[in-house]
Design a protein around this motif. Structure first.
Motif, PDB file in Angstrom:
ATOM      1  N   SER A  27       0.921  -1.422  -0.029  1.00 29.94           N
ATOM      2  CA  SER A  27      -0.049  -0.005   0.054  1.00 29.94           C
ATOM      3  C   SER A  27       0.802   1.310  -0.131  1.00 29.94           C
TER       4      SER A  27
ATOM      5  N   ASN B  77     -13.559   0.389   0.924  1.00 28.44           N
ATOM      6  CA  ASN B  77     -13.617   1.406   0.157  1.00 28.44           C
ATOM      7  C   ASN B  77     -13.789   2.552   0.957  1.00 28.44           C
TER       8      ASN B  77
ATOM      9  N   GLN C 274      -4.578   5.378   3.171  1.00 32.01           N
ATOM     10  CA  GLN C 274      -5.422   4.651   3.822  1.00 32.01           C
ATOM     11  C   GLN C 274      -4.702   3.180   4.141  1.00 32.01           C
ATOM     12  N   GLY C 275      -4.057   2.504   3.173  1.00 35.71           N
ATOM     13  CA  GLY C 275      -3.349   1.413   3.398  1.00 35.71           C
ATOM     14  C   GLY C 275      -2.353   1.563   4.345  1.00 35.71           C
TER      15      GLY C 275
ATOM     16  N   SER D 234      -7.950  -5.319   0.043  1.00 32.69           N
ATOM     17  CA  SER D 234      -7.833  -4.505  -0.958  1.00 32.69           C
ATOM     18  C   SER D 234      -8.415  -2.969  -0.474  1.00 32.69           C
ATOM     19  N   GLY D 235      -7.851  -1.898  -0.659  1.00 34.16           N
ATOM     20  CA  GLY D 235      -8.575  -0.576  -0.344  1.00 34.16           C
ATOM     21  C   GLY D 235      -9.010   0.114  -1.705  1.00 34.16           C
ATOM     22  N   SER D 236      -9.730   0.958  -1.953  1.00 34.10           N
ATOM     23  CA  SER D 236     -10.143   1.802  -2.834  1.00 34.10           C
ATOM     24  C   SER D 236     -10.908   2.993  -2.569  1.00 34.10           C
TER      25      SER D 236
ATOM     26  N   ASN E 146      -3.767  -0.776  -1.795  1.00 34.70           N
ATOM     27  CA  ASN E 146      -4.623   0.194  -2.278  1.00 34.70           C
ATOM     28  C   ASN E 146      -4.235   0.792  -3.576  1.00 34.70           C
TER      29      ASN E 146
END
Lengths: 401, 401
Positions: free
Chosen positions: A14, A202, A18-19, A126-128, A99
């Motif tokens: 990441s 997300n 966020q990550g 996973s982040g988005s 992310n």
């Protein structure tokens, strides 16, 4: 075990906020976070700053804030040799975090299915900005944009002017907390069943969930929030809830409190005429102005002392520098520091959650790009010759200060 | 196991927002949350609402937002008989959550040591405004007050006016996420070692941790954030970062983007003179006004389409009702509903985190006060006569709709 998450190994692809905040929270609890950065330049956040200044002349405050308790390895993710190395590492890893924009990492061979094939116990998070499919999947998912889409901005500021965002990142941090929530839930499940899984977080969904009470109110009561034309602090609240000026140019927040107690403490009995819930809501701007005229007669500390003595819910409004010196913040040890090879003694906010048996601590400063690449590869059984060849080819870079 | 936290039993003494959101997040993942409310009135949040209206004529939107996936038992915590019952329940419970003011619950015999004595594996999580000791320990710890103390309010709003809070609760929700982070970390540790522990979370420390990059910048760069006199969206950012008006009275957020691309899309080449980082920061209010004059020439959807096509980071600013109808929000199924015996079909925000193997779901609406008291006590082995006696004495109340 001295740490709650000792032995949990995280491959962290990441970047930005966020990550990295998510894996820092896991690292604070003792997880072994291996930050996999781009060879050479590393995490994009290393190039971001405020005030066009750099800590120690070169380091990003943003990067320093979210990357303690990690080791860094800098690799060329497009190299097939690197791919083989990472898949070898994945055999004994517990968690993968990433992310990038949806699909980007999977195209390079680092999707959930790729990791699952070598380690079915892996937890892949996973982040988005907006999830991995749907009409916004190609759109940029930045914090302020999310604040606006989720309804937070429309709720903030004065009614007779344009709305304003919260003056700090929030959606990203909430996204990070959601990653932690998903990953730790999945880790518990894996302890019980042996099964890994894929987690999608997300920013938009995360901020909506935080605003649930505002959504439930609007969607079920047939009313919309209308920003007041005053310092009332929430469009759904009646006076006095808001931010009030004092004689010395300071500000005091006053939350839900018996209005009678408030006007008595302010020695303003003429305000009694407003003292019912409907009036306090319908005439909230007018009440705000009247109360504000009274609070301006007091110095900040005097006003606070009087209000607190009467158990009015209130507090001082502080800027960040003064907040860092606040007696309670100081008492809790919430401002601490770590030593960084280039940034020097870097002052940072300490871990927020207190654990009696497994205290969170800061064991490492934010890393340099690829600083621990050699030691990490050696731990995974790669030979000195293999490591040297990887560096020679440019597929791994090491900044060892 | 179909849920990540199946089999985790939580005794939830919490009320208002911080604790209830935390246990709702755990309940969404399958934990068995037993909400222990005051006999009769129940959670104080049941009496709180916006717009002086009630869902279905009687139910609080705030309470409905944070209490799904829980069962309720309503007990008189001052009764010794009730104390014995709760300690019996604690033998097989995993987690205790509470957010009374520091010391209040321990005085009634429900402190960490009390639970540890009957179950050393218990994880006990306390939430408060400012921690459990220190100069602010007696002070009220409300969300807006924390926003002000932590520096978020001073960063928000226009420089030539008083600062404003974010127009929604945030510190409480962040506190809830920190409870989840602490509890799940402790559960993992307990799986490995068999040991329980005590966790302390507080709103002020939690919000400070979210503002870490702002703290690192101020404390290490020798600068303070100064709110701009315009719609610039963060006091540390240069133009164009902010909220811009459109021709039809809408607003669009524009985040960090190449300035040249922006003025080209706006067909405003005269803005080229501002195009270096220092000017964009130093003259950000002036740049804001000039850009705003251009964005006002476009209708919202037209402007968005043009900007997105050029990969400018932007989004519409929506209010909560329009956000609920947003195509991406709809695509993700983020607005859902549950059936409540008095509130009817209640529209709520869905769980935000997507888990491939153990999806979070809404299995129960928010409970009535003590609705499940009888079934819960029966599960713990209490006889019908014992339960009836408890109700007859008033130590337990049941609202069964």
């Amino acid at each position: 075990m001295n740490k709650a998450l000792e032995g949990v190994r995280i491959l962290d692809f990441s970047h930005l906020l966020q990550g990295p905040f998510a894996t820092q929270l896991l690292g604070d609890m003792g997880a072994d976070v291996i930050k996999i950065e781009r060879a050479g330049a590393g995490d994009m956040f290393r190039g971001m700053t405020f005030f066009a200044k750099w800590v120690g002349g070169s380091e990003s405050p943003n990067f320093l804030a979210w990357n303690r308790n990690k080791r860094s390895i800098a690799l060329n993710l497009k190299s097939r040799k690197v791919h083989a190395i990472i898949m070898e590492m994945a055999r004994t890893a517990d968690v993968v975090v990433q992310n990038f924009r949806p699909g980007v990492l999977a195209k390079l061979g680092y999707g959930y299915e790729d990791f699952k094939a070598v380690n079915p116990r892996i937890i892949y998070c996973s982040g988005s900005g907006y999830g991995e499919e749907g009409p916004y999947v190609e759109r940029p998912g930045q914090d302020m944009l999310i604040q606006g889409l989720a309804g937070l901005i429309a709720n903030t500021g004065r009614g007779d002017q344009a709305p304003v965002p919260a003056g700090a990142g929030l959606a990203d941090q909430i996204g990070a907390m959601n990653m932690v929530y998903g990953i730790l839930s999945a880790l518990y499940y894996r302890e019980k069943t042996g099964k890994g899984q894929k987690i999608e977080v997300n920013l938009l969904a995360g901020l909506l969930a935080h605003l649930n009470q505002e959504y439930v109110a609007v969607l079920n009561l047939g009313e919309d929030f209308v920003r007041p034309n005053s310092g009332i602090g929430h469009p759904g609240m009646q006076a006095p809830f808001g931010i009030y000026e004092t004689k010395d140019g300071g500000y005091v927040s006053i939350a839900m409190s018996p209005f009678k107690t408030l006007y008595e403490v302010l020695a303003a009995p003429q305000l009694a005429v407003y003292d019912d819930l409907k009036t306090l809501f319908d005439k909230r701007d007018e009440v705000f102005e009247k109360v504000n005229a009274e609070t301006k007669k007091f110095a900040t500390q005097d006003l606070l002392a009087r209000l607190l003595k009467a158990d009015i819910w209130c507090a001082e409004v502080k800027d960040i520098r003064r907040a860092a010196e606040d007696p309670q913040v100081t008492h809790m040890g919430m401002i601490t520091s770590y030593d960084h090879p280039r940034g020097g003694k870097v002052r940072v906010v300490a871990p927020a959650v207190k654990m009696s048996e497994t205290p969170a601590t800061i064991e490492r400063p934010a890393p340099l790009v690829g600083q621990h690449g050699r030691e990490i590869l050696a731990e995974f059984g790669f030979s000195r010759d293999e490591i040297a060849a990887l560096e020679a080819s440019g597929d791994m870079t090491v900044d060892a200060a």
